[in-house]
Design an enzyme around this catalytic site. Structure first.
Site, PDB file in Angstrom:
ATOM      1  CB  THR A   1      -0.953  16.541 -30.809  1.00 50.39           C
ATOM      2  OG1 THR A   1      -0.167  16.383 -29.627  1.00 50.39           O
ATOM      3  CG2 THR A   1      -0.239  15.913 -31.989  1.00 50.39           C
TER       4      THR A   1
ATOM      5  CE  LYS B   1      -2.857  14.789 -41.600  1.00 57.58           C
ATOM      6  NZ  LYS B   1      -2.752  13.738 -40.607  1.00 57.58           N
TER       7      LYS B   1
ATOM      8  NE  ARG C   1      10.346  -1.602 -36.527  1.00 54.73           N
ATOM      9  CZ  ARG C   1      10.369  -1.453 -35.209  1.00 54.73           C
ATOM     10  NH1 ARG C   1      11.513  -1.369 -34.560  1.00 54.73           N
ATOM     11  NH2 ARG C   1       9.237  -1.357 -34.535  1.00 54.73           N
TER      12      ARG C   1
ATOM     13  CB  ALA D   1      -8.284   8.693 -42.804  1.00 54.88           C
TER      14      ALA D   1
ATOM     15  CD  GLU E   1     -21.374   4.064 -59.223  1.00 59.37           C
ATOM     16  OE1 GLU E   1     -22.532   3.683 -59.404  1.00 59.37           O
ATOM     17  OE2 GLU E   1     -20.761   4.793 -60.035  1.00 59.37           O
TER      18      GLU E   1
HETATM   19  P1  NDP Z   1       2.945   4.467 -35.938  1.00 55.35           P
HETATM   20  O1  NDP Z   1       2.895   3.581 -34.763  1.00 55.35           O
HETATM   21  O2  NDP Z   1       1.798   4.537 -36.865  1.00 55.35           O
HETATM   22  O3  NDP Z   1       4.235   4.110 -36.814  1.00 55.35           O
HETATM   23  C1  NDP Z   1       5.505   4.029 -36.265  1.00 55.35           C
HETATM   24  C2  NDP Z   1       6.419   3.435 -37.307  1.00 55.35           C
HETATM   25  O4  NDP Z   1       7.759   3.499 -36.855  1.00 55.35           O
HETATM   26  C3  NDP Z   1       6.118   1.987 -37.598  1.00 55.35           C
HETATM   27  O5  NDP Z   1       6.283   1.763 -38.974  1.00 55.35           O
HETATM   28  C4  NDP Z   1       7.174   1.260 -36.773  1.00 55.35           C
HETATM   29  O6  NDP Z   1       7.542   0.024 -37.305  1.00 55.35           O
HETATM   30  C5  NDP Z   1       8.332   2.210 -36.884  1.00 55.35           C
HETATM   31  N1  NDP Z   1       9.260   2.110 -35.764  1.00 55.35           N
HETATM   32  C6  NDP Z   1       8.969   2.167 -34.441  1.00 55.35           C
HETATM   33  N2  NDP Z   1      10.097   2.078 -33.706  1.00 55.35           N
HETATM   34  C7  NDP Z   1      11.115   1.959 -34.572  1.00 55.35           C
HETATM   35  C8  NDP Z   1      12.523   1.804 -34.417  1.00 55.35           C
HETATM   36  N3  NDP Z   1      13.083   1.771 -33.207  1.00 55.35           N
HETATM   37  N4  NDP Z   1      13.272   1.685 -35.505  1.00 55.35           N
HETATM   38  C9  NDP Z   1      12.706   1.724 -36.747  1.00 55.35           C
HETATM   39  N5  NDP Z   1      11.396   1.851 -36.959  1.00 55.35           N
HETATM   40  C10 NDP Z   1      10.595   1.976 -35.876  1.00 55.35           C
HETATM   41  O7  NDP Z   1       3.345   5.883 -35.342  1.00 55.35           O
HETATM   42  P2  NDP Z   1       3.284   7.344 -35.917  1.00 55.35           P
HETATM   43  O8  NDP Z   1       4.375   8.048 -35.217  1.00 55.35           O
HETATM   44  O9  NDP Z   1       3.244   7.342 -37.410  1.00 55.35           O
HETATM   45  O10 NDP Z   1       1.886   7.862 -35.389  1.00 55.35           O
HETATM   46  C11 NDP Z   1       1.526   7.684 -34.019  1.00 55.35           C
HETATM   47  C12 NDP Z   1       0.044   7.542 -33.883  1.00 55.35           C
HETATM   48  O11 NDP Z   1      -0.576   8.796 -34.073  1.00 55.35           O
HETATM   49  C13 NDP Z   1      -0.604   6.639 -34.926  1.00 55.35           C
HETATM   50  O12 NDP Z   1      -0.572   5.288 -34.546  1.00 55.35           O
HETATM   51  C14 NDP Z   1      -2.003   7.173 -34.985  1.00 55.35           C
HETATM   52  O13 NDP Z   1      -2.780   6.589 -33.971  1.00 55.35           O
HETATM   53  C15 NDP Z   1      -1.804   8.645 -34.705  1.00 55.35           C
HETATM   54  N6  NDP Z   1      -1.823   9.392 -35.962  1.00 55.35           N
HETATM   55  C16 NDP Z   1      -2.969   9.456 -36.681  1.00 55.35           C
HETATM   56  C17 NDP Z   1      -3.027  10.122 -37.872  1.00 55.35           C
HETATM   57  C18 NDP Z   1      -4.297  10.158 -38.641  1.00 55.35           C
HETATM   58  O14 NDP Z   1      -5.346   9.913 -38.064  1.00 55.35           O
HETATM   59  N7  NDP Z   1      -4.261  10.400 -39.937  1.00 55.35           N
HETATM   60  C19 NDP Z   1      -1.867  10.821 -38.413  1.00 55.35           C
HETATM   61  C20 NDP Z   1      -0.702  10.700 -37.587  1.00 55.35           C
HETATM   62  C21 NDP Z   1      -0.693  10.007 -36.414  1.00 55.35           C
HETATM   63  P3  NDP Z   1       6.713  -1.340 -36.999  1.00 55.35           P
HETATM   64  O15 NDP Z   1       5.454  -1.221 -37.761  1.00 55.35           O
HETATM   65  O16 NDP Z   1       7.617  -2.388 -37.534  1.00 55.35           O
HETATM   66  O17 NDP Z   1       6.529  -1.387 -35.527  1.00 55.35           O
END
Ligand code: NDP
Length: 453
Positions: A43, A52, A199, A341, A441
């Site tokens: 990934t 990304k 949401r 981050a 700083e």
């Molecule tokens: P996240 O868990 O960060 O975010 C998922 C989002 O989708 C949340 O806002 C969640 O809402 C929402 N959501 C989940 N289910 C539903 C639904 N059924 N309907 C509507 N909204 C929904 O997942 P990502 O996919 O963004 O990333 C996955 C993981 O990958 C991250 O947690 C991170 O660990 C890793 N990642 C790291 C990055 C980095 O280091 N920069 C970059 C990308 C990914 P709610 O908050 O309300 O649950």
């Protein structure tokens, strides 16, 4: 560690965690095989962190060209080619994939291409081959999930975002997490009109409240149409566009909808039952602190275990696994104070506890906060503010959380994370001389705690 099996170690999954484990184990003299069904790199390299961040660089130029005017530059005729960015990104990802394969070859790891599936606790099938191993490591990662509801087959996930033929005029990003904030920022920076729909009441649930508010404010200033407490209830195709039926009754027309609604571990079709490997309630491979499953000889690292889904965490889990099984020095990875981050615009970076989390854990805490207009923007004229925050456990005076929203936040927090891991107190931060003039700083010059709420 010689055995009667084909391999001492067989790794399923050629991403960051699997490749690191395979190479390091082979370095101890173990006979190692690895299987990957798609592309080596996983990934992070193929459809995550690396492409990304390349997109994020591309998107940043837009604002930087505008900033340049205040410094006397006139830039005429700046044009962006998505096709060129994709071609250059693809070439770089191809190069990195080859490096991963070369590293495995150089380490003496036998590479298999194809889907691996357990036949029992010591045997896996890859294509028409059956391979046996003393130890097996599951490092199959995760995949994006779409929300339930009508019409999501018309949407893309982050996987497809890396291969779009063209950018739409308007894109809608659904979600409020890492990927949603990053891609809303990327599309916006590349000149696409962006609506981000989430949401909950505020994006980045789980992050410090000031961080959530600061990022939301900056993204809106940058032009993202952020709608919170809103859901997409249905998607219809309409005249080559998509019609999104929102929870407030509005129908939003958009050229592209991207679901960034979380990821799930890749545990399907692996024959885990045949191997006697158990899953958690959330469908992740269940492991102990040493990344060992309920089966003594089977381990799992990385996103498939749903601990902290970050590449460097998977890599550290892999190294701890190799120390434990192949170096005779059992070691559990320490998952505390892992810095992270979000490569949104501006970036967010954080290590340790949020203010809320620290209050829950320690009771009395001192909070230091600074919000300011970065020096660069005095001349650029850009209305962007940076926010930095530090949380200190009042009793021990240890810094237990550091957070930043602003340019270079991840570069800055990486250093702060070392201090926090080392248990540095606020007094040590105070005794550290700043580097002037920088944003960083601020972390050593915040003297007055904010008044108690
Ligand atoms: P996240 O868990 O960060 O975010 C998922 C989002 O989708 C949340 O806002 C969640 O809402 C929402 N959501 C989940 N289910 C539903 C639904 N059924 N309907 C509507 N909204 C929904 O997942 P990502 O996919 O963004 O990333 C996955 C993981 O990958 C991250 O947690 C991170 O660990 C890793 N990642 C790291 C990055 C980095 O280091 N920069 C970059 C990308 C990914 P709610 O908050 O309300 O649950």
């Amino acid at each position: 560690m010689a055995s009667d099996y084909d391999y001492d170690l067989f790794v399923i999954g050629g991403g960051s965690g699997g490749v690191r484990a395979a190479r390091m184990a082979a370095g101890t003299g173990a006979r190692v095989g690895i299987a990957e069904e798609y592309r080596y790199g996983g990934t992070c390299v193929i459809r995550g962190c690396v492409p990304k961040k390349l997109f994020s660089y591309a998107a940043h130029f837009h604002g930087e060209f505008e900033d340049a005017a205040g410094f006397g530059w006139t830039l005429e005729g700046a044009r962006f080619s998505w096709a060129k960015l994709i071609a250059n990104k693809d070439a770089e990802i191809d190069r990195l994939e080859k490096i991963y394969v070369k590293l495995l070859n150089d380490a003496g790891v036998t590479i298999h291409r194809g889907h691996a599936r357990f036949l029992d606790a010591h045997r896996v099938e890859v294509g028409d081959k059956v391979l046996s191993a003393q130890t097996i490591l599951i490092a199959t990662g995760g995949h994006p999930v779409f929300p339930p509801g009508h019409g999501w087959e018309h949407a893309i996930s982050s996987n497809e975002a890396f291969h779009l033929k063209a950018l739409p005029d308007h894109a809608t990003v659904y979600g409020g997490g890492y990927i949603a904030c990053e891609f809303a920022s990327i599309f916006n920076g590349l000149g696409v009109k962006v609506t981000q729909i989430y949401r909950g009441p505020q994006i980045l649930r789980g992050f410090d409240e000031d961080v959530r508010g600061a990022l939301a404010a900056e993204m809106v200033k940058n032009g993202v149409d952020l709608r919170v407490e809103s859901t997409i209830d249905r998607i219809d195709k309409k005249d080559g566009n998509l019609a999104l039926h929102l929870s407030n009754g509005e129908v939003l027309e958009t050229g592209l909808v991207m679901a960034a609604t979380g990821r799930r571990p890749n545990t399907q079709n692996l024959g885990l039952e045949a191997a006697g490997v158990e899953l958690t309630d959330k469908g992740a491979v269940k492991v102990d602190a040493y990344s060992r499953t309920g089966q003594d000889n089977i381990y799992a690292v990385g996103d498939v275990t749903d601990r902290i889904a970050l590449t460097p965490v998977a890599i550290q889990e892999a190294m701890a696994f190799v120390d434990t099984v192949f170096r005779g020095t059992p070691r559990a990875m320490d998952h505390a104070d892992v810095p992270a981050a979000v490569f949104s615009h501006p970036t967010v970076s954080t290590v340790g506890l949020s203010e809320h989390g620290a209050r829950e854990k320690f009771g009395d805490v001192d909070v230091y906060r600074s919000a300011f207009r970065p020096l660069k923007h005095t001349l650029s004229g850009r209305d962007e503010r940076a926010m930095m925050k530090m949380i200190v456990d009042r009793a021990s005076q240890k810094v237990v959380g550091a957070h930043m929203v602003g340019t270079d936040a991840p570069e800055i927090i990486q250093g702060i994370a070392i201090a926090i891991k080392a248990g540095a107190t606020k007094q040590i931060f105070d005794a550290t001389v700043g580097i002037h003039p920088t944003a960083a700083e601020e972390f050593v010059t915040m003297r007055e705690p904010v008044p108690e709420p």
